[in-house]
Scaffold this active site. Structure first.
Site, PDB file in Angstrom:
ATOM      1  N   SER A 243      42.728  31.312  39.445  1.00  0.00           N
ATOM      2  CA  SER A 243      42.220  32.486  38.725  1.00  0.00           C
ATOM      3  C   SER A 243      40.969  32.962  39.439  1.00  0.00           C
ATOM      4  O   SER A 243      40.410  32.261  40.292  1.00  0.00           O
ATOM      5  CB  SER A 243      41.893  32.132  37.266  1.00  0.00           C
ATOM      6  OG  SER A 243      40.765  31.273  37.199  1.00  0.00           O
TER       7      SER A 243
ATOM      8  N   ILE B  88      39.056  27.601  38.068  1.00  0.00           N
ATOM      9  CA  ILE B  88      38.225  28.574  37.354  1.00  0.00           C
ATOM     10  C   ILE B  88      36.967  28.794  38.180  1.00  0.00           C
ATOM     11  O   ILE B  88      36.370  27.846  38.699  1.00  0.00           O
ATOM     12  CB  ILE B  88      37.884  28.105  35.922  1.00  0.00           C
ATOM     13  CG1 ILE B  88      37.068  29.186  35.198  1.00  0.00           C
ATOM     14  CG2 ILE B  88      37.162  26.758  35.915  1.00  0.00           C
ATOM     15  CD1 ILE B  88      36.913  28.938  33.703  1.00  0.00           C
TER      16      ILE B  88
ATOM     17  N   ILE C  90      36.874  23.628  40.216  1.00  0.00           N
ATOM     18  CA  ILE C  90      35.821  24.621  40.083  1.00  0.00           C
ATOM     19  C   ILE C  90      35.777  25.437  41.368  1.00  0.00           C
ATOM     20  O   ILE C  90      35.631  24.887  42.461  1.00  0.00           O
ATOM     21  CB  ILE C  90      34.457  23.956  39.810  1.00  0.00           C
ATOM     22  CG1 ILE C  90      34.517  23.131  38.520  1.00  0.00           C
ATOM     23  CG2 ILE C  90      33.364  25.016  39.732  1.00  0.00           C
ATOM     24  CD1 ILE C  90      34.876  23.914  37.263  1.00  0.00           C
ATOM     25  N   LYS C  91      35.915  26.737  41.197  1.00  0.00           N
ATOM     26  CA  LYS C  91      35.988  27.631  42.364  1.00  0.00           C
ATOM     27  C   LYS C  91      34.598  28.182  42.675  1.00  0.00           C
ATOM     28  O   LYS C  91      33.918  28.731  41.803  1.00  0.00           O
ATOM     29  CB  LYS C  91      36.968  28.776  42.083  1.00  0.00           C
ATOM     30  CG  LYS C  91      37.234  29.662  43.290  1.00  0.00           C
ATOM     31  CD  LYS C  91      38.136  30.835  42.940  1.00  0.00           C
ATOM     32  CE  LYS C  91      39.586  30.459  42.972  1.00  0.00           C
ATOM     33  NZ  LYS C  91      40.462  31.667  42.927  1.00  0.00           N
ATOM     34  N   ILE C  92      34.197  28.036  43.934  1.00  0.00           N
ATOM     35  CA  ILE C  92      32.851  28.412  44.369  1.00  0.00           C
ATOM     36  C   ILE C  92      32.941  29.259  45.637  1.00  0.00           C
ATOM     37  O   ILE C  92      33.594  28.860  46.605  1.00  0.00           O
ATOM     38  CB  ILE C  92      32.000  27.163  44.651  1.00  0.00           C
ATOM     39  CG1 ILE C  92      31.868  26.305  43.382  1.00  0.00           C
ATOM     40  CG2 ILE C  92      30.621  27.547  45.177  1.00  0.00           C
ATOM     41  CD1 ILE C  92      31.165  24.984  43.614  1.00  0.00           C
TER      42      ILE C  92
END
Length: 326
Positions: A36, A96, A126-128
């Site tokens: 996402s 996310i 966790i998207k960074i």
């Protein structure tokens, strides 16, 4: 595709979709993961009535808190649907993204930990964004045993920074927990945006993104980090010049992931040709890139412009969500 460890993830989430087509795609083995981003959640939250009940229930929350409730609820539902895949080692991850407005590593780290702990699922990433404070955050979250999706990678230098961050974070995690399963990392290499920007200036169309992605894929493979894989992103096709599944077929590489829009996935499955793709040679790529340079295409400048554009788009989408929830 399992014989070459190739995975197909769905680059779309929405509450009703998760409980219908998404479930079917998992059950029939079409996909084994999902991603996402703020743009995806903007389209879902702003345009779907599926969120009205939760919006009403938590209407007294501030806009960002309400967004997080809606987004983490979707991510948790998707992670639950994918948990069987995760349990048997068949990916099963869902990502996310942190607030793209954050510019301090400490804030990104705090938000990443908070989101991960709020969802409470082992198969969440966790998207960074792959920017300077993001690299520090990637390493720190990996050190804590949190899976990380490094996003908006356009250049080889960004990939190098991600690999170093993952390596350091993994080393620190292993020191603390020598027998534990390693946290997983993916490096999301954006593909099609190069071709949409540059094709008018090149004789060979729809190749720049493929060759650049291949170079970065080789970097990642050669790093020999067992818990890090290449994820090819931005693989949807705009217009009718290419087949809808072009960027899946052209990047069907061993030990890689392709996250694609729903229509792209459907086109790929309908096509039925799942033959692994032979990687272009270093000589072929070098010749193409030399021709591109001769056409006055500055690789570093293009990568910087696309990164800036991507960051701005995610910030704009995130801010639109918050405005809609006021």
């Amino acid at each position: 595709m399992k014989e070459i460890n190739f995975s197909l993830w769905c680059d779309f989430l929405e509450s009703n979709f998760i409980n219908s087509q998404f479930t079917e795609l998992i059950q029939n083995g079409t996909i084994n993961g999902a991603t996402s981003n703020p743009s995806i959640f903007k389209n879902a939250i702003c345009n779907s009535t599926a969120y009205n009940e939760l919006k009403d229930k938590f209407r007294k929350k501030d806009a960002k808190k309400l967004y997080e409730i809606l987004a983490t609820n979707d991510i948790k539902m998707a992670a639950t649907k994918l948990l069987s895949n995760y349990a048997r080692g068949d990916d099963g991850f869902v990502s996310i993204e942190v607030d793209p407005n954050l510019i301090l590593a400490s804030d990104i780290i705090d938000e990443g930990k908070r989101l991960y702990n709020a969802i409470k699922m082992p198969n969440v990433m966790i998207k960074i964004p792959a920017i300077s404070p993001g690299f520090e955050a990637m390493s720190e979250l990996m050190k804590k045993g949190i899976n990380v999706n490094a996003t908006l990678i356009f250049s080889q230098s960004q990939a190098d920074e991600c690999l170093e961050a993952f390596k350091e974070g993994t080393k620190k995690y292993q020191k603390r927990f020598p027998r534990a399963t390693l946290p997983q990392g993916v490096i999301s290499v954006f593909v099609s945006r190069f071709d949409r920007l540059l094709d008018d200036r090149l004789d060979e169309k729809a190749k720049y993104g493929i060759y650049n992605a291949t170079n970065i894929y080789n970097q990642i493979q050669n790093s020999n980090q067992s818990n890090v894989r290449t994820l090819f992103a931005s693989t949807g096709v705009k217009g009718d010049n290419l087949t809808p599944d072009y960027y899946i077929k052209e990047l069907l590489y061993p030990n890689s992931i392709n996250t694609a829009p729903l229509d792209t996935i459907k086109a790929f499955i309908a096509n039925g040709d799942f033959t692994p793709k032979a990687l272009p040679s270093d000589e072929e790529i070098s010749k193409f890139m030399a021709n591109a340079k001769a056409a006055n295409i500055d690789y570093k400048r293009v990568c910087t412009d696309l990164l800036d554009e991507g960051l701005e788009a995610f910030v704009a989408a995130f801010d639109e969500i918050l405005v809609s929830l006021l």
